[in-house]
Design a protein around this motif. Structure first.
Motif, PDB file in Angstrom:
ATOM      1  N   ASP A  90       0.845  -1.186   0.000  1.00  0.00           N
ATOM      2  CA  ASP A  90       0.000   0.000   0.000  1.00  0.00           C
ATOM      3  C   ASP A  90       0.880   1.236   0.000  1.00  0.00           C
ATOM      4  O   ASP A  90       1.906   1.285   0.704  1.00  0.00           O
ATOM      5  CB  ASP A  90      -0.900   0.039   1.241  1.00  0.00           C
ATOM      6  CG  ASP A  90      -2.010  -0.988   1.203  1.00  0.00           C
ATOM      7  OD1 ASP A  90      -2.325  -1.498   0.107  1.00  0.00           O
ATOM      8  OD2 ASP A  90      -2.578  -1.280   2.271  1.00  0.00           O
ATOM      9  N   ILE A  91       0.476   2.223  -0.774  1.00  0.00           N
ATOM     10  CA  ILE A  91       1.124   3.532  -0.777  1.00  0.00           C
ATOM     11  C   ILE A  91       0.186   4.472  -0.028  1.00  0.00           C
ATOM     12  O   ILE A  91      -0.974   4.618  -0.407  1.00  0.00           O
ATOM     13  CB  ILE A  91       1.357   4.050  -2.206  1.00  0.00           C
ATOM     14  CG1 ILE A  91       2.171   3.042  -3.026  1.00  0.00           C
ATOM     15  CG2 ILE A  91       2.038   5.423  -2.169  1.00  0.00           C
ATOM     16  CD1 ILE A  91       2.234   3.366  -4.514  1.00  0.00           C
TER      17      ILE A  91
ATOM     18  N   ILE B 192       1.525   9.678  -7.151  1.00  0.00           N
ATOM     19  CA  ILE B 192       1.432   8.496  -6.308  1.00  0.00           C
ATOM     20  C   ILE B 192       2.174   7.323  -6.949  1.00  0.00           C
ATOM     21  O   ILE B 192       2.911   6.602  -6.285  1.00  0.00           O
ATOM     22  CB  ILE B 192      -0.044   8.175  -6.010  1.00  0.00           C
ATOM     23  CG1 ILE B 192      -0.645   9.313  -5.178  1.00  0.00           C
ATOM     24  CG2 ILE B 192      -0.182   6.834  -5.302  1.00  0.00           C
ATOM     25  CD1 ILE B 192      -2.140   9.397  -5.181  1.00  0.00           C
ATOM     26  N   VAL B 193       2.013   7.145  -8.252  1.00  0.00           N
ATOM     27  CA  VAL B 193       2.744   6.103  -8.977  1.00  0.00           C
ATOM     28  C   VAL B 193       4.247   6.366  -8.880  1.00  0.00           C
ATOM     29  O   VAL B 193       5.037   5.440  -8.699  1.00  0.00           O
ATOM     30  CB  VAL B 193       2.267   6.011 -10.442  1.00  0.00           C
ATOM     31  CG1 VAL B 193       3.211   5.167 -11.282  1.00  0.00           C
ATOM     32  CG2 VAL B 193       0.847   5.444 -10.506  1.00  0.00           C
ATOM     33  N   HIS B 194       4.650   7.626  -8.968  1.00  0.00           N
ATOM     34  CA  HIS B 194       6.064   7.984  -8.838  1.00  0.00           C
ATOM     35  C   HIS B 194       6.604   7.551  -7.465  1.00  0.00           C
ATOM     36  O   HIS B 194       7.725   7.026  -7.365  1.00  0.00           O
ATOM     37  CB  HIS B 194       6.268   9.486  -9.044  1.00  0.00           C
ATOM     38  CG  HIS B 194       7.671   9.934  -8.835  1.00  0.00           C
ATOM     39  ND1 HIS B 194       8.689   9.671  -9.731  1.00  0.00           N
ATOM     40  CD2 HIS B 194       8.254  10.595  -7.816  1.00  0.00           C
ATOM     41  CE1 HIS B 194       9.821  10.159  -9.272  1.00  0.00           C
ATOM     42  NE2 HIS B 194       9.580  10.726  -8.102  1.00  0.00           N
TER      43      HIS B 194
ATOM     44  N   TYR C 114       9.951   3.552  -4.328  1.00  0.00           N
ATOM     45  CA  TYR C 114      10.018   2.396  -3.427  1.00  0.00           C
ATOM     46  C   TYR C 114      10.583   1.180  -4.167  1.00  0.00           C
ATOM     47  O   TYR C 114      11.483   0.504  -3.660  1.00  0.00           O
ATOM     48  CB  TYR C 114       8.626   2.112  -2.866  1.00  0.00           C
ATOM     49  CG  TYR C 114       8.460   0.746  -2.286  1.00  0.00           C
ATOM     50  CD1 TYR C 114       9.065   0.392  -1.081  1.00  0.00           C
ATOM     51  CD2 TYR C 114       7.700  -0.216  -2.938  1.00  0.00           C
ATOM     52  CE1 TYR C 114       8.917  -0.877  -0.548  1.00  0.00           C
ATOM     53  CE2 TYR C 114       7.542  -1.484  -2.412  1.00  0.00           C
ATOM     54  CZ  TYR C 114       8.156  -1.812  -1.221  1.00  0.00           C
ATOM     55  OH  TYR C 114       8.000  -3.074  -0.703  1.00  0.00           O
ATOM     56  N   LEU C 115      10.074   0.876  -5.349  1.00  0.00           N
ATOM     57  CA  LEU C 115      10.525  -0.290  -6.104  1.00  0.00           C
ATOM     58  C   LEU C 115      11.994  -0.183  -6.486  1.00  0.00           C
ATOM     59  O   LEU C 115      12.702  -1.194  -6.548  1.00  0.00           O
ATOM     60  CB  LEU C 115       9.671  -0.479  -7.362  1.00  0.00           C
ATOM     61  CG  LEU C 115       8.228  -0.912  -7.124  1.00  0.00           C
ATOM     62  CD1 LEU C 115       7.475  -0.932  -8.447  1.00  0.00           C
ATOM     63  CD2 LEU C 115       8.166  -2.268  -6.435  1.00  0.00           C
TER      64      LEU C 115
END
Length: 87
Positions: free
Chosen positions: A21-22, A34-36, A41-42
């Motif tokens: 979860d973000i 949010i995707v950024h 994180y990845l």
């Protein structure tokens, strides 16, 4: 602090699917941002993953944040809760 929780699933290169979860302040509604955060994180992972797009990341709900989550959001803009296959 109220935070939005974005439920995220990303394929790992070994075939497993990561689930995390973000969490962002409710004022942050820009899906690209949010995707950024998810990509940041990845990028820290020691294994490869598939691409993260808005298709893998969906708004789930709003909740109250704990002290630790608030600290991370104040420092980094977001917080990650690792659920499955994140290590």
């Amino acid at each position: 602090m109220r935070v939005s929780v974005w439920d995220t699933y990303v394929k790992r290169n070994d075939g497993l699917t990561m689930h995390f979860d973000i969490l962002v302040p409710v004022s942050v509604q820009d899906e690209d941002k949010i995707v950024h955060f998810g990509k940041q994180y990845l990028h820290q992972k020691s294994f490869g993953t598939g691409d993260l797009t808005s298709k893998e990341c969906r708004f789930c709900h709003i909740e109250n944040a704990s002290e630790d989550i608030i600290k991370n959001i104040e420092n980094f803009g977001f917080h990650i809760i690792e659920m499955e296959h994140c290590h």
